[in-house]
Write a protein that holds these residues in place. Structure first.
Motif, PDB file in Angstrom:
ATOM      1  N   THR A 196       0.856  -1.185   0.000  1.00  0.00           N
ATOM      2  CA  THR A 196       0.000   0.000   0.000  1.00  0.00           C
ATOM      3  C   THR A 196       0.891   1.234   0.000  1.00  0.00           C
ATOM      4  N   LEU A 197       0.674   2.112  -0.958  1.00  0.00           N
ATOM      5  CA  LEU A 197       1.471   3.326  -1.095  1.00  0.00           C
ATOM      6  C   LEU A 197       0.581   4.532  -0.783  1.00  0.00           C
ATOM      7  N   ILE A 198       0.983   5.297   0.219  1.00  0.00           N
ATOM      8  CA  ILE A 198       0.172   6.419   0.685  1.00  0.00           C
ATOM      9  C   ILE A 198       0.985   7.709   0.580  1.00  0.00           C
ATOM     10  N   ALA A 375       8.053  -4.082  -3.987  1.00  0.00           N
ATOM     11  CA  ALA A 375       6.708  -3.704  -3.556  1.00  0.00           C
ATOM     12  C   ALA A 375       6.170  -2.559  -4.410  1.00  0.00           C
ATOM     13  N   MET A 376       7.034  -1.611  -4.764  1.00  0.00           N
ATOM     14  CA  MET A 376       6.616  -0.499  -5.623  1.00  0.00           C
ATOM     15  C   MET A 376       6.174  -1.022  -6.981  1.00  0.00           C
ATOM     16  N   LYS A 377       6.892  -2.022  -7.478  1.00  0.00           N
ATOM     17  CA  LYS A 377       6.502  -2.626  -8.746  1.00  0.00           C
ATOM     18  C   LYS A 377       5.135  -3.291  -8.620  1.00  0.00           C
ATOM     19  N   GLY A 378       4.872  -3.907  -7.460  1.00  0.00           N
ATOM     20  CA  GLY A 378       3.586  -4.542  -7.237  1.00  0.00           C
ATOM     21  C   GLY A 378       2.448  -3.549  -7.260  1.00  0.00           C
ATOM     22  N   VAL A 379       2.708  -2.338  -6.769  1.00  0.00           N
ATOM     23  CA  VAL A 379       1.671  -1.298  -6.781  1.00  0.00           C
ATOM     24  C   VAL A 379       1.294  -0.951  -8.215  1.00  0.00           C
ATOM     25  N   SER A 380       2.289  -0.751  -9.061  1.00  0.00           N
ATOM     26  CA  SER A 380       2.008  -0.393 -10.455  1.00  0.00           C
ATOM     27  C   SER A 380       1.428  -1.561 -11.235  1.00  0.00           C
ATOM     28  N   GLY A 381       1.737  -2.798 -10.781  1.00  0.00           N
ATOM     29  CA  GLY A 381       1.232  -3.975 -11.478  1.00  0.00           C
ATOM     30  C   GLY A 381      -0.175  -4.370 -11.080  1.00  0.00           C
ATOM     31  N   GLY A 382      -0.779  -3.625 -10.175  1.00  0.00           N
ATOM     32  CA  GLY A 382      -2.143  -3.924  -9.771  1.00  0.00           C
ATOM     33  C   GLY A 382      -2.258  -4.849  -8.581  1.00  0.00           C
ATOM     34  N   ASP A 383      -1.133  -5.233  -7.989  1.00  0.00           N
ATOM     35  CA  ASP A 383      -1.175  -6.135  -6.829  1.00  0.00           C
ATOM     36  C   ASP A 383      -1.306  -5.375  -5.519  1.00  0.00           C
ATOM     37  N   THR A 385      -2.207  -1.165  -3.559  1.00  0.00           N
ATOM     38  CA  THR A 385      -3.098   0.000  -3.506  1.00  0.00           C
ATOM     39  C   THR A 385      -2.277   1.274  -3.417  1.00  0.00           C
ATOM     40  N   SER A 386      -2.690   2.287  -4.116  1.00  0.00           N
ATOM     41  CA  SER A 386      -2.064   3.600  -4.000  1.00  0.00           C
ATOM     42  C   SER A 386      -3.150   4.636  -3.707  1.00  0.00           C
ATOM     43  N   MET A 387      -2.831   5.578  -2.841  1.00  0.00           N
ATOM     44  CA  MET A 387      -3.825   6.551  -2.400  1.00  0.00           C
ATOM     45  C   MET A 387      -3.156   7.761  -1.778  1.00  0.00           C
ATOM     46  N   ASN A 388      -3.884   8.829  -1.615  1.00  0.00           N
ATOM     47  CA  ASN A 388      -3.455   9.965  -0.823  1.00  0.00           C
ATOM     48  C   ASN A 388      -3.975   9.795   0.597  1.00  0.00           C
ATOM     49  N   MET A 389      -3.331  10.440   1.534  1.00  0.00           N
ATOM     50  CA  MET A 389      -3.847  10.457   2.892  1.00  0.00           C
ATOM     51  C   MET A 389      -5.244  11.101   2.861  1.00  0.00           C
ATOM     52  N   PRO A 390      -6.224  10.495   3.531  1.00  0.00           N
ATOM     53  CA  PRO A 390      -7.586  11.065   3.504  1.00  0.00           C
ATOM     54  C   PRO A 390      -7.612  12.512   4.010  1.00  0.00           C
ATOM     55  N   ILE A 391      -8.216  13.370   3.236  1.00  0.00           N
ATOM     56  CA  ILE A 391      -8.272  14.800   3.554  1.00  0.00           C
ATOM     57  C   ILE A 391      -9.710  15.202   3.882  1.00  0.00           C
ATOM     58  N   ALA A 392      -9.854  16.015   4.937  1.00  0.00           N
ATOM     59  CA  ALA A 392     -11.188  16.482   5.352  1.00  0.00           C
ATOM     60  C   ALA A 392     -11.453  17.921   4.929  1.00  0.00           C
ATOM     61  N   GLY A 393     -10.427  18.658   4.549  1.00  0.00           N
ATOM     62  CA  GLY A 393     -10.591  20.050   4.168  1.00  0.00           C
ATOM     63  C   GLY A 393      -9.270  20.774   4.262  1.00  0.00           C
ATOM     64  N   GLU A 417      -3.922  -5.804   7.550  1.00  0.00           N
ATOM     65  CA  GLU A 417      -5.200  -6.178   6.954  1.00  0.00           C
ATOM     66  C   GLU A 417      -5.329  -5.524   5.569  1.00  0.00           C
ATOM     67  N   LYS A 418      -6.276  -5.998   4.833  1.00  0.00           N
ATOM     68  CA  LYS A 418      -6.544  -5.388   3.533  1.00  0.00           C
ATOM     69  C   LYS A 418      -7.076  -3.968   3.744  1.00  0.00           C
ATOM     70  N   VAL A 419      -6.484  -3.006   3.052  1.00  0.00           N
ATOM     71  CA  VAL A 419      -6.875  -1.600   3.220  1.00  0.00           C
ATOM     72  C   VAL A 419      -8.184  -1.345   2.479  1.00  0.00           C
ATOM     73  N   THR A 420      -9.146  -0.853   3.215  1.00  0.00           N
ATOM     74  CA  THR A 420     -10.455  -0.530   2.630  1.00  0.00           C
ATOM     75  C   THR A 420     -10.732   0.972   2.628  1.00  0.00           C
ATOM     76  N   VAL A 421      -9.906   1.710   3.352  1.00  0.00           N
ATOM     77  CA  VAL A 421     -10.086   3.159   3.435  1.00  0.00           C
ATOM     78  C   VAL A 421      -9.742   3.792   2.089  1.00  0.00           C
ATOM     79  N   LYS A 422     -10.521   4.766   1.690  1.00  0.00           N
ATOM     80  CA  LYS A 422     -10.296   5.476   0.448  1.00  0.00           C
ATOM     81  C   LYS A 422      -9.690   6.844   0.732  1.00  0.00           C
ATOM     82  N   GLY A 423      -8.677   7.193  -0.043  1.00  0.00           N
ATOM     83  CA  GLY A 423      -8.043   8.495   0.122  1.00  0.00           C
ATOM     84  C   GLY A 423      -8.504   9.444  -0.965  1.00  0.00           C
ATOM     85  N   ASN A 424      -7.971  10.632  -0.946  1.00  0.00           N
ATOM     86  CA  ASN A 424      -8.348  11.655  -1.943  1.00  0.00           C
ATOM     87  C   ASN A 424      -7.573  11.476  -3.246  1.00  0.00           C
TER      88      ASN A 424
END
Length: 424
Positions: A196-198, A375-383, A385-393, A417-424
């Motif tokens: 997971t890349l954040i 691991a970075m290669k796995g992110v680009s290969g679809g294995d 998750t990449s996301m931004n830190m969740p932003i509230a404002g 665990e499997k990341v289910t949180v969605k970032g911006n």
């Protein structure tokens, strides 16, 4: 009467063969070395008839064999039958030697190749390990969260101009500011549920906690100051940045990796450029970016302009972090391809360019670094998750994290665990 010494009269001197004779008559056949000829060659079987004429055999007067090369019996080089190594056989042809021992040759070749591979691998490991700049001491970071499952890397792109000439600074549009600041920050988590890349926007609003100075060793008490995240690095370097990220997220950072402008561009050039699918036309006079939408291969200079582009994007810092994630994943995929790893003319320049410019923590090893790139290669290969830190404002230009989502995200990462949180 004779003048010969005593015992050298003119008599039969068979017992003195080889010393000459004073007699007017030749020595008898009994003592004289003779040549015995073989029988005459039958007609039609001479030199042109396919046979070998009998050769002379030398014997002494007593019937003992004298000088005989053995040629007439086929024993010059080979066996009595003429079939030895290189010798003529009964049919007049040269017999071939024993067949090569291919099993032994293959075994020796395999051992030689295996030895060379081991020596090369070990030599490469120690060469690469010696080039790592282990400058960050995470042991001085105080009040750290407990380590969770998996491994967390804090990956930082700094605007360091170290190693750049004035001409390169102008070409890369880096400016000439002294010191260095964080231009991008990411947390990479690796574990059993994929990487997971954040991205942590540098404008993120954070609190500077109590910390120990990296050089003075003095403890600075926290006052609740709210600053942009990149201010922590500017104030006291990597150690305070790690302390600030851990304090504001509750996530334990296991390893720190930093790369400057020059190193970034050199790595891209060493792998022969990186293919990117540019999502839109981009023109940014400050970063030097000038791209048309679509797939294209970026060299080092273009890649640096792409990841630094900010003002030409609608979402500003958030869109820029997404582009940085995409590019870093694409770069990792390019580095980890067989065409790079198995080609020493690309592998060693790439490793040299990267290792010379990377700054890591004191506990970082080559296997940790390889795991990060994989691991970075796995992110680009679809294995992953990449996301931004969740932003509230936002507030006063600072981006405010969504605390509830951040807490849930950190819990999932700590428990691997499997990341289910969605970032911006």
């Amino acid at each position: 009467m004779t003048n010969w010494p005593e015992a050298w009269p003119q008599d039969d001197r068979g017992a003195r063969y080889g010393r000459g004779s004073g007699s007017a008559q030749p020595e008898s056949a009994r003592v004289m070395r003779q040549v015995r000829r073989g029988s005459a060659v039958p007609p039609g079987q001479g030199a042109h008839g396919g046979g070998v004429p009998p050769q002379a055999s030398y014997v002494d007067g007593r019937g003992h064999g004298g000088y005989d090369s053995g040629y007439n019996t086929g024993q010059v080089y080979g066996s009595p039958a003429g079939g030895g190594h290189g010798g003529p056989g009964d049919d007049g042809r040269y017999a071939s030697g024993p067949a090569p021992d291919w099993r032994r040759r293959i075994k020796l070749t395999a051992i030689t190749v295996a030895t060379l591979l081991v020596v090369t691998t070990v030599g490469t490991y120690f060469w690469a390990d010696s080039k790592l700049n282990r400058e960050v001491d995470l042991s001085i970071v105080i009040d750290r969260p407990e380590a969770g499952e998996g491994t967390n890397y804090l990956i930082v792109g700094s605007d360091s101009r170290a190693g750049l000439t004035d001409e390169q600074k102008k070409k890369l549009r880096t400016g000439s500011a002294e010191g260095k600041r964080t231009d991008s920050m990411m947390i990479l988590h690796t574990g059993s549920n994929g990487p997971t890349l954040i991205s942590l926007p540098r404008d993120s609003n954070v609190e500077i906690p109590t910390f120990k100075g990296s050089e003075s060793g003095k403890t600075f008490q926290g006052t609740g100051r709210q600053v942009k995240l990149n201010a922590a690095y500017a104030e006291d370097g990597p150690e305070l940045l790690v302390r600030t990220v851990e304090f504001n997220t509750g996530l334990h950072i296991d390893h720190y990796v930093e790369i400057g402008f020059a190193g970034f561009a050199n790595i891209v050039d060493a792998v022969g450029g990186v293919e990117m699918d540019i999502p839109q036309d981009i023109k940014d006079t400050k970063s030097g970016a000038d791209f048309k939408k679509g797939k294209q291969t970026l060299n080092g200079e273009e890649a640096l302009a792409f990841v630094r582009t900010r003002y030409a994007l609608a979402g500003s810092d958030l869109d820029r972090t997404k582009n940085q994630q995409k590019f870093l994943s694409a770069l990792s995929s390019q580095v980890a391809t067989p065409s790079t790893v198995l080609n020493p003319f690309k592998l060693y320049p790439t490793m040299g360019a990267g290792l010379d410019s990377l700054i890591v923590d004191e506990e970082m090893g080559l296997f940790d670094l390889a795991g990060m790139f994989w691991a970075m290669k796995g992110v680009s290969g679809g294995d992953g998750t990449s996301m931004n830190m969740p932003i509230a404002g936002s507030s006063g230009g600072n981006l405010l994290w969504d605390k509830a989502k951040v807490k849930q995200l950190v819990t999932q990462l700590n428990n691997d665990e499997k990341v289910t949180v969605k970032g911006n």
